[in-house]
Design a protein around this motif. Sequence first.
Motif, PDB file in Angstrom:
ATOM      1  N   GLU A  97      44.753  46.684   6.922  1.00  0.00           N
ATOM      2  CA  GLU A  97      44.176  47.932   6.436  1.00  0.00           C
ATOM      3  C   GLU A  97      43.574  47.821   5.039  1.00  0.00           C
ATOM      4  OE1 GLU A  97      47.724  50.358   4.273  1.00  0.00           O
ATOM      5  OE2 GLU A  97      47.410  50.824   6.358  1.00  0.00           O
ATOM      6  N   ARG A  98      43.318  46.589   4.596  1.00  0.00           N
ATOM      7  CA  ARG A  98      42.710  46.420   3.268  1.00  0.00           C
ATOM      8  C   ARG A  98      41.404  47.210   3.165  1.00  0.00           C
ATOM      9  NH1 ARG A  98      43.304  39.961   2.608  1.00  0.00           N
ATOM     10  NH2 ARG A  98      43.459  40.139   4.850  1.00  0.00           N
ATOM     11  N   LEU A  99      41.287  47.971   2.116  1.00  0.00           N
ATOM     12  CA  LEU A  99      40.098  48.742   1.763  1.00  0.00           C
ATOM     13  C   LEU A  99      39.795  49.915   2.707  1.00  0.00           C
ATOM     14  CD1 LEU A  99      37.748  45.845   0.616  1.00  0.00           C
ATOM     15  CD2 LEU A  99      39.176  47.323  -0.810  1.00  0.00           C
ATOM     16  N   THR A 100      40.711  50.251   3.620  1.00  0.00           N
ATOM     17  CA  THR A 100      40.444  51.388   4.511  1.00  0.00           C
ATOM     18  C   THR A 100      40.420  52.705   3.751  1.00  0.00           C
ATOM     19  OG1 THR A 100      42.778  51.527   5.146  1.00  0.00           O
ATOM     20  CG2 THR A 100      41.314  50.298   6.612  1.00  0.00           C
ATOM     21  N   THR A 101      41.249  52.835   2.725  1.00  0.00           N
ATOM     22  CA  THR A 101      41.235  54.068   1.935  1.00  0.00           C
ATOM     23  C   THR A 101      39.916  54.197   1.174  1.00  0.00           C
ATOM     24  OG1 THR A 101      43.639  54.050   1.764  1.00  0.00           O
ATOM     25  CG2 THR A 101      42.457  55.389   0.156  1.00  0.00           C
ATOM     26  N   VAL A 102      39.427  53.085   0.645  1.00  0.00           N
ATOM     27  CA  VAL A 102      38.127  53.094  -0.037  1.00  0.00           C
ATOM     28  C   VAL A 102      37.036  53.519   0.945  1.00  0.00           C
ATOM     29  CG1 VAL A 102      36.394  51.646  -1.177  1.00  0.00           C
ATOM     30  CG2 VAL A 102      38.822  51.344  -1.705  1.00  0.00           C
ATOM     31  N   GLU A 103      37.070  52.945   2.131  1.00  0.00           N
ATOM     32  CA  GLU A 103      36.084  53.302   3.151  1.00  0.00           C
ATOM     33  C   GLU A 103      36.215  54.766   3.557  1.00  0.00           C
ATOM     34  OE1 GLU A 103      34.537  51.804   7.543  1.00  0.00           O
ATOM     35  OE2 GLU A 103      35.895  50.524   6.403  1.00  0.00           O
ATOM     36  N   ASP A 123      44.198  60.301   4.517  1.00  0.00           N
ATOM     37  CA  ASP A 123      45.080  59.506   5.380  1.00  0.00           C
ATOM     38  C   ASP A 123      44.637  59.548   6.841  1.00  0.00           C
ATOM     39  OD1 ASP A 123      46.876  58.709   3.260  1.00  0.00           O
ATOM     40  OD2 ASP A 123      47.558  60.786   3.248  1.00  0.00           O
ATOM     41  N   MET A 124      44.160  60.700   7.290  1.00  0.00           N
ATOM     42  CA  MET A 124      43.680  60.815   8.661  1.00  0.00           C
ATOM     43  C   MET A 124      42.397  60.001   8.845  1.00  0.00           C
ATOM     44  SD  MET A 124      42.767  64.255  10.839  1.00  0.00           S
ATOM     45  CE  MET A 124      41.513  64.761   9.666  1.00  0.00           C
ATOM     46  N   VAL A 125      41.500  60.073   7.869  1.00  0.00           N
ATOM     47  CA  VAL A 125      40.252  59.303   7.948  1.00  0.00           C
ATOM     48  C   VAL A 125      40.565  57.805   7.883  1.00  0.00           C
ATOM     49  CG1 VAL A 125      38.007  58.870   6.869  1.00  0.00           C
ATOM     50  CG2 VAL A 125      38.886  61.208   7.016  1.00  0.00           C
ATOM     51  N   ALA A 126      41.532  57.411   7.047  1.00  0.00           N
ATOM     52  CA  ALA A 126      41.929  55.998   6.966  1.00  0.00           C
ATOM     53  C   ALA A 126      42.499  55.525   8.304  1.00  0.00           C
ATOM     54  CB  ALA A 126      42.931  55.790   5.840  1.00  0.00           C
ATOM     55  N   ALA A 127      43.288  56.365   8.977  1.00  0.00           N
ATOM     56  CA  ALA A 127      43.819  56.007  10.302  1.00  0.00           C
ATOM     57  C   ALA A 127      42.680  55.807  11.296  1.00  0.00           C
ATOM     58  CB  ALA A 127      44.784  57.083  10.799  1.00  0.00           C
ATOM     59  N   LYS A 128      41.668  56.654  11.199  1.00  0.00           N
ATOM     60  CA  LYS A 128      40.489  56.523  12.068  1.00  0.00           C
ATOM     61  C   LYS A 128      39.776  55.197  11.797  1.00  0.00           C
ATOM     62  CE  LYS A 128      36.276  59.115  13.220  1.00  0.00           C
ATOM     63  NZ  LYS A 128      35.223  58.169  12.914  1.00  0.00           N
ATOM     64  N   VAL A 129      39.650  54.828  10.530  1.00  0.00           N
ATOM     65  CA  VAL A 129      39.009  53.557  10.166  1.00  0.00           C
ATOM     66  C   VAL A 129      39.834  52.380  10.695  1.00  0.00           C
ATOM     67  CG1 VAL A 129      38.353  52.067   8.227  1.00  0.00           C
ATOM     68  CG2 VAL A 129      37.821  54.514   8.159  1.00  0.00           C
ATOM     69  N   ILE A 130      41.148  52.440  10.557  1.00  0.00           N
ATOM     70  CA  ILE A 130      42.033  51.389  11.081  1.00  0.00           C
ATOM     71  C   ILE A 130      41.807  51.234  12.580  1.00  0.00           C
ATOM     72  CG2 ILE A 130      44.457  50.828  11.587  1.00  0.00           C
ATOM     73  CD1 ILE A 130      45.110  52.174   8.811  1.00  0.00           C
TER      74      ILE A 130
END
Length: 143
Positions: A97-103, A123-130
């Motif tokens: 999950e590196r850089l998913t929060t940035v994305e 956090d929800m958007v980061a989960a979507k990116v993951i």
Amino acid sequence: MRLLALDFGSKTVGVAVSDALGLTATGVEIIRRKSPGKLRQTLARIEELVKEYQVDRIILGYPVMLDGSEGERVEKTKEFASMLERRTGKEIIFQDERLTTVEAYEIMDLMGIKKEERHQYVDMVAAKVILEDYLNMENTGQI
């Protein structure tokens, strides 16, 4: 095969789910808890979501450092994964999950979400990116 992705943090868990074909990811919710060590309600909610969406596997963000080393958050994530697997009976797959929060912040910027409101969704958007990262790797044969 429907997948559920989780962005596990000390106070929140972002949740996303794939469509039945494993082509798209949609943010579902953010599970919030009052204390970092209190996971019973969090696990119960995830178990409900697994049943509601008829999930086959769970993709869990793996919080390695930018240099690839593992810190304290990795250990907490592994402990959470063990509890989650026991509770749901589903296979847990770790996804970098590196850089998913940035994305996630970049996505929210493009969507026009105000800066002061982004913490409500990150956090929800980061989960979507993951989940999207995992699906892309799976669909291109990298997994």
